[in-house]
Motif scaffolding. Sequence first.
Motif, PDB file in Angstrom:
ATOM      1  N   CYS A  43       0.802  -1.217   0.000  1.00  0.00           N
ATOM      2  CA  CYS A  43       0.000   0.000   0.000  1.00  0.00           C
ATOM      3  C   CYS A  43       0.839   1.272   0.000  1.00  0.00           C
ATOM      4  CB  CYS A  43      -0.995   0.020   1.165  1.00  0.00           C
ATOM      5  SG  CYS A  43      -0.239   0.322   2.771  1.00  0.00           S
ATOM      6  N   CYS A  59      -4.596  -2.525   0.925  1.00  0.00           N
ATOM      7  CA  CYS A  59      -4.734  -3.559   1.947  1.00  0.00           C
ATOM      8  C   CYS A  59      -6.215  -3.909   2.081  1.00  0.00           C
ATOM      9  CB  CYS A  59      -4.255  -3.054   3.307  1.00  0.00           C
ATOM     10  SG  CYS A  59      -2.544  -2.553   3.345  1.00  0.00           S
ATOM     11  N   ASP A  85      -7.507  -5.250   4.799  1.00  0.00           N
ATOM     12  CA  ASP A  85      -7.978  -5.073   6.173  1.00  0.00           C
ATOM     13  C   ASP A  85      -8.131  -3.600   6.556  1.00  0.00           C
ATOM     14  OD1 ASP A  85      -5.109  -5.206   5.872  1.00  0.00           O
ATOM     15  OD2 ASP A  85      -4.963  -4.927   8.021  1.00  0.00           O
ATOM     16  N   CYS A  86      -7.625  -2.711   5.720  1.00  0.00           N
ATOM     17  CA  CYS A  86      -7.523  -1.302   6.105  1.00  0.00           C
ATOM     18  C   CYS A  86      -8.606  -0.465   5.429  1.00  0.00           C
ATOM     19  CB  CYS A  86      -6.144  -0.809   5.674  1.00  0.00           C
ATOM     20  SG  CYS A  86      -5.499   0.500   6.677  1.00  0.00           S
ATOM     21  N   GLU A  89      -6.469   4.131   4.335  1.00  0.00           N
ATOM     22  CA  GLU A  89      -5.030   4.078   4.547  1.00  0.00           C
ATOM     23  C   GLU A  89      -4.427   5.412   4.983  1.00  0.00           C
ATOM     24  OE1 GLU A  89      -3.245   4.243   0.006  1.00  0.00           O
ATOM     25  OE2 GLU A  89      -3.948   2.350   0.814  1.00  0.00           O
ATOM     26  N   CYS A 104      -4.039   5.166   8.612  1.00  0.00           N
ATOM     27  CA  CYS A 104      -3.335   3.958   9.080  1.00  0.00           C
ATOM     28  C   CYS A 104      -1.921   4.309   9.543  1.00  0.00           C
ATOM     29  CB  CYS A 104      -3.282   2.937   7.957  1.00  0.00           C
ATOM     30  SG  CYS A 104      -2.329   1.469   8.396  1.00  0.00           S
ATOM     31  N   HIS A 155       0.847   2.562   7.515  1.00  0.00           N
ATOM     32  CA  HIS A 155       1.019   3.254   6.235  1.00  0.00           C
ATOM     33  C   HIS A 155       1.962   4.443   6.374  1.00  0.00           C
ATOM     34  CE1 HIS A 155      -0.415   4.299   2.176  1.00  0.00           C
ATOM     35  NE2 HIS A 155      -0.382   5.557   2.572  1.00  0.00           N
ATOM     36  N   LYS A 181       2.754  -5.906  11.172  1.00  0.00           N
ATOM     37  CA  LYS A 181       1.686  -4.993  10.795  1.00  0.00           C
ATOM     38  C   LYS A 181       0.586  -4.990  11.857  1.00  0.00           C
ATOM     39  CE  LYS A 181      -1.541  -4.334   6.929  1.00  0.00           C
ATOM     40  NZ  LYS A 181      -2.140  -5.050   5.775  1.00  0.00           N
ATOM     41  N   LYS A 226      -0.502  -1.949  14.482  1.00  0.00           N
ATOM     42  CA  LYS A 226      -1.881  -1.469  14.539  1.00  0.00           C
ATOM     43  C   LYS A 226      -2.455  -1.603  15.946  1.00  0.00           C
ATOM     44  CE  LYS A 226      -3.657  -1.827   9.844  1.00  0.00           C
ATOM     45  NZ  LYS A 226      -4.905  -2.141   9.125  1.00  0.00           N
ATOM     46  N   GLU A 250      -9.725  -3.686  14.190  1.00  0.00           N
ATOM     47  CA  GLU A 250      -8.630  -3.610  13.214  1.00  0.00           C
ATOM     48  C   GLU A 250      -8.616  -4.771  12.222  1.00  0.00           C
ATOM     49  OE1 GLU A 250      -6.583  -1.038  12.977  1.00  0.00           O
ATOM     50  OE2 GLU A 250      -7.440   0.025  14.685  1.00  0.00           O
TER      51      GLU A 250
END
Lengths: 137, 137
Positions: free
Chosen positions: A91, A100, A102-103, A106, A109, A112, B7, B11, B34
């Motif tokens: 990303c 991503c 899951d995000c 971003e 994030c 990120h 990652k 998070k 998340e």
Amino acid sequence: MLSKKTKYGLKALTFIARNEGENPVRVGEIAESENIPQKFLESILLTLRKAGLLGSKKGKHGGYYLRKEPADILMTDVMRVLEGPIAMVPCVSLNFYEKCDDCPDEHQCSVHKLMIEVRDSTLNVFKNTTLADLSGV
Amino acid sequence: MLSKKTKYGLKALTFIARNEGENPVRVGEIAESENIPQKFLESILLTLRKAGLLGSKKGKHGGYYLRKEPADILMTDVMRVLEGPIAMVPCVSLNFYEKCDDCPDEHQCSVHKLMIEVRDSTLNVFKNTTLADLSGV
DNA sequence: GTAATCCCTATTAAATTGATAGGATTAATA
DNA sequence: TATTAATCCTATCAATTTAATAGGGATTAC
């Protein structure tokens, strides 16, 4: 971790830069000097040739040679061919961007944000280093 | 590539920093917010706790909390716990040094030279970034 | 004492990596 | 033209690592 493929590829490029002469450089010569399994190295040099960084000559007195001057071969190009994306997450990749899954956003994030900085600092090194710097040629 | 472990860990730390209050933060809450598999996250937070970055409380109203202020949690420490060595090759690692077996003299090795520069530039980012920067807290 | 929570170990499926094998193709040269 | 030396190409394999799951044990609040 740097893959062996990349490590071997960098060593091979350096070796070729340091040993350019009348004839191209043989894979066997590189493999022996740099302690690299020859068959593995063959496939790596093939990749570099297909990417346009190396040229080759088949048959007797054949081998590999650089397509450009060492000073014109940037690590950004070499690393992208051998190791793939320079970014640690897709990303933030400039050349291989992927969202991503899951995000949701971003721009919020934390990963990120951090990885953009890492990418930029790494890129800065590769952008300012050429094969000439590595090989001392 | 950044591992999912790292990652997710980053998070989670960010989430905890942003949601610190009366009670510690539950794993389930982080996992849901998340989009992280809960059991996987459990093992990651356990690692962070054992490394001293997180504290935990068991039982009802239990969960995880930061052991230090976000501004005092450096990315160098976090990354080393989650991702391992920051260097891309062991022979330039400050904390996990190992000699390469194929390399007779690393001071003449082109890969070594390049990877020292990458290490330093990456380290520079991690050294100057804290969890407070990531989480905006 | 019960529900909620972290703690711990083991297992597993998938992907990646590093290497090997075997031969096809091409070119120089005797 | 035959031989030799080199690259080229595809397939395969073993080992490792990663990401995730499973199943329960231990602890705490109420």
